[in-house]
Design a protein around this motif. Structure first.
Motif, short mmCIF file in Angstrom:
data_model
loop_
_atom_site.label_atom_id
_atom_site.label_comp_id
_atom_site.label_asym_id
_atom_site.label_seq_id
_atom_site.Cartn_x
_atom_site.Cartn_y
_atom_site.Cartn_z
N PHE A 27 0.82 -1.21 0.00
CA PHE A 27 0.00 0.00 0.00
C PHE A 27 0.86 1.26 0.00
O PHE A 27 0.61 2.20 -0.76
N TYR A 28 1.88 1.30 0.84
CA TYR A 28 2.71 2.50 0.91
C TYR A 28 3.51 2.71 -0.37
O TYR A 28 3.76 3.85 -0.77
N THR A 29 3.88 1.63 -1.03
CA THR A 29 4.57 1.77 -2.32
C THR A 29 3.64 2.36 -3.37
O THR A 29 4.04 3.21 -4.18
N VAL A 30 2.37 1.94 -3.35
CA VAL A 30 1.40 2.41 -4.34
C VAL A 30 1.11 3.90 -4.18
O VAL A 30 1.00 4.63 -5.16
N ILE A 31 1.00 4.38 -2.94
CA ILE A 31 0.60 5.77 -2.74
C ILE A 31 1.78 6.73 -2.70
O ILE A 31 1.58 7.95 -2.68
#
Length: 330
Positions: A27-31
């Motif tokens: 998730f943190y990579t995506v955002i």
């Protein structure tokens, strides 16, 4: 009440830890990239228009700063969740952990301020001047101070005894039952329920102003824009922060020595990381909200004006280079 050591080295929690690390890392990579680009653009646009408009731009700038602070800490979080180790020292760990909660509650505060300002401009459009603009800046300073002070218990109540452990996996200090319940209750009421009530009331008042036959503003389109802004704040609030503040006290309960069933504890430990990720999603949703509800944002990012801004920037850079070369020749 002794808070249990939910240590990253506890093998009994290995499956839960692996699940949570996978959720956070993805998730943190995506955002990361959308959040970085969106908030840098937001600060660039709002800085240019801060003297031209009165539509809560000061609060939006501070909201973008809060979001950007969180985005800048994401690479270290992604590294930790991918490698299952924290080599950057305890100070960096506590700082990243602290920034996460400062961003969350600062975002909640500034979303409420944006809703109040837009609602006030619709109900009393002629009562905003230089003194109110200075008052907005004062409210921003007060908000940052209160949020930074109120979020200190999050890192201070953690014991950093394991050099490879970080974030929520750090064991908590021992707390009495009364103190633990008091802290959670205060965070829920002051940090979430009161701002939520403000956003809901502002949304209702702005929607009610659209139904009035006679209104102060002649331009009904302005009211629709204000309603879109306030409704967008409410939507971001509901999507990002309501789920987290439902699982927050439950997560505290499961990590304490409360009498909860293993099935309930397992369900909370699976749900809480998802709601924490949703709370981080606001750093991407806020720039989207700016674009669709703020004319200044759309105009600044439109192709003609964007090209003109880039042309002026390039021309200024060239003139600076020519001046520097002429001075060196002399």
């Amino acid at each position: 009440m002794n808070v249990s050591n939910f240590s990253c080295n506890n093998t009994n929690d290995g499956q839960i830890r692996e699940y949570q690390h996978r959720i956070y890392a993805v998730f943190y990579t995506v955002i990361l990239v959308p959040g970085l680009i969106g908030n840098v653009l937001a600060l660039w646009v709002f800085y240019a228009y801060i003297k031209e408009t009165k539509k809560a731009v000061i609060f939006m700038i501070n909201l973008a700063i809060a979001d950007l602070l969180q985005v800048l800490s994401l690479p270290l979080r992604v590294y930790y969740y991918l490698n299952n180790s924290w080599p950057f020292g305890s100070l960096a760990c506590m700082l990243c952990f602290y920034v996460k909660y400062v961003n969350m509650y600062a975002s909640i505060y500034f979303l409420a301020c944006i809703s109040v300002r837009r609602c006030h401009l619709i109900i009393q459009p002629l009562h905003y001047g230089g003194s109110k603009r200075r008052r907005d800046r004062s409210w921003c300073l007060v908000g940052w101070f209160v949020v930074c002070l109120g979020c200190l218990p999050f890192p201070l109540l953690r014991k950093n005894g394991n050099a490879t452990c970080c974030f929520s996996e750090l064991p908590m200090m021992q707390l009495s039952k009364e103190l633990g319940v008091s802290l959670v209750t205060f965070a829920e009421i002051a940090g979430f329920l009161l701002p939520l009530a403000v956003v809901v009331i502002c949304t209702w008042l702005t929607a009610a102003s659209l139904r009035e036959k006679t209104c102060v503003l002649q331009d009904t389109g302005e009211k629709h824009k204000a309603f879109k802004m306030v409704l967008s704040c409410a939507t971001v609030f509901l999507v990002c922060f309501v789920p987290y503040h439902i699982t927050f006290p439950l997560d505290f309960l499961t990590k304490s020595n409360g009498n909860v069933s293993p099935a309930f504890k397992l369900a909370v430990l699976h749900a809480h990381p998802i709601t924490l990720c949703l709370a981080s999603l606001n750093c991407c949703l806020d720039p989207v909200m700016y674009y669709f509800t703020t004319d200044e944002f759309k105009r600044r990012l439109s192709r003609p004006e964007l090209q003109e801004s880039l042309h002026l920037h390039l021309r200024g850079s060239r003139s600076t280079d020519r001046d520097a070369r002429s001075q060196s020749d002399e």
